[in-house]
Design an enzyme around this catalytic site. Structure first.
Site, PDB file in Angstrom:
ATOM      1  CE  LYS A  54       2.800  30.835 -15.845  1.00 38.14           C
ATOM      2  NZ  LYS A  54       3.677  30.617 -16.116  1.00 38.14           N
ATOM      3  CD  GLN A  98       6.551  32.690 -17.585  1.00 38.27           C
ATOM      4  OE1 GLN A  98       5.609  32.147 -16.454  1.00 38.27           O
ATOM      5  NE2 GLN A  98       5.666  32.079 -18.240  1.00 38.27           N
ATOM      6  CG  ASP A 121       6.469  26.487 -12.297  1.00 38.52           C
ATOM      7  OD1 ASP A 121       5.343  26.407 -12.784  1.00 38.52           O
ATOM      8  OD2 ASP A 121       7.003  27.878 -13.076  1.00 38.52           O
TER       9      ASP A 121
END
Ligand code: NAD
Length: 285
Positions: A54, A98, A121
């Protein structure tokens, strides 16, 4: 039948380049580049790899990535305090935590504490709610990447019989919502489904996201089916998907490979979502 391989690698590069050129223009009017805060808790090796992918994608897209690597003993208070700070920081447009988190942390409380406008997200209940209503939202990256891949290869879902194997909050459920929003007829299967093959054999498109290596085999799908493999696991040191890629050759009409299919699209969609959040915040300023 020759099975078409639906690669996502090149498309993901194209998406990131498109994001980069849009950011280049927007940056001059906003006066800064977009910022993505990436929160990693602990030292889970796959999570560290995903975070590094990422971060590299951010460099290519022109996004400033702001890493926060916390110890595996971080408390709820500490992580919630960090998120509150990131929620109010002007230069932070997106916040990504994460997953998975260490088991002592309350994942849903943490995800729910992120400002929905910075929730790149798309896991916040507000964004999931918008998705379930079929309204514009910041959508979860993996299912969004799946839909982008289908669009790129000209595979429509409207009116089609589709099955989603896996019903997690981050992949299976939001994917099923996106499919139903596009007017597919959707069946969702999970670990308690009694006879998986009965369902998968009916499907024109099978989406699978379980993490069970080679769960979906030739005799479980109809000839000419399209297989979208989202699963990622390790088998004898090799990265494999949920589908038996070799066994499905010559039987399926098309299949996404693992690695190189849906995986790169997830990262590309994160770049798109960060641009979307940057744009939204620039508009409301
Ligand atoms: P999860 O463990 O939260 O959910 C797995 C789902 O699969 C559950 O709903 C479970 O009921 C179902 N399931 C498990 N075994 C099954 C079986 N034998 N038959 C039917 N259903 C079964 O996992 P997740 O976070 O949704 O991830 C699923 C897979 O997708 C994992 O392999 C993960 O690594 C992968 N993944 C890939 C990407 C990507 O970018 N390609 C992104 C996220 C997750």
């Amino acid at each position: 039948m020759k099975t078409k391989v639906l690669w996502g690698k090149d498309l993901a590069q194209e998406v990131i380049q498109r994001v980069a050129s849009q950011i280049k223009v927007l940056k001059t009017t906003v006066g800064r580049m977009p910022g993505l805060a990436v929160v990693l808790v602990g030292n889970d090796p796959p999570s560290q790899i995903y975070v590094s992918h990422k971060t590299r994608a951010c460099e290519r897209a022109g996004i400033r990535s702001l890493g926060h690597h916390l110890s595996s003993h971080t408390t709820m208070e500490e992580i919630l305090y960090l998120i509150q700070r990131l929620n109010t920081q002007e230069e932070v447009d997106g916040i990504l935590v994460q997953l998975p988190l260490p088991p002592h942390l309350n994942q849903s409380k943490i995800l729910g504490s992120i400002d929905p406008n910075k929730d790149v997200d798309g896991f916040h209940p507000y964004n999931m709610g918008k998705l379930s209503l079929g309204e514009e939202s910041i959508a979860p990256c993996t299912p969004k990447g799946v839909m982008a891949l289908l669009d790129y290869y000209g595979i429509p879902v409207e009116g089609r019989e589709v099955v989603v194997v896996g019903a997690s909050n981050i992949v299976g459920k939001p994917l099923a919502l996106m499919l139903v929003n596009r007017m597919a007829t959707v069946t969702i299967c999970h670990i308690m489904t009694k006879d998986l093959a009965i369902h998968t054999q009916r499907a024109e498109i099978v989406f699978t996201a379980t993490g069970v290596p080679h769960l979906v085999k030739r005799d479980m799908v109809r000839e000419g089916a399209i297989i979208v493999d989202i699963g990622i696991s390790r088998k004898q040191g090799k990265i494999v998907g949920d589908a038996d890629f070799q066994g499905l050759q010559g039987w399926a009409r098309a299949i996404t490979p693992v690695p190189g299919g849906v995986g790169p699209m997830t990262v590309a969609m994160l770049m798109e979502n960060t641009l979307q959040a940057f744009r939204m915040r620039a508009r409301t300023r």
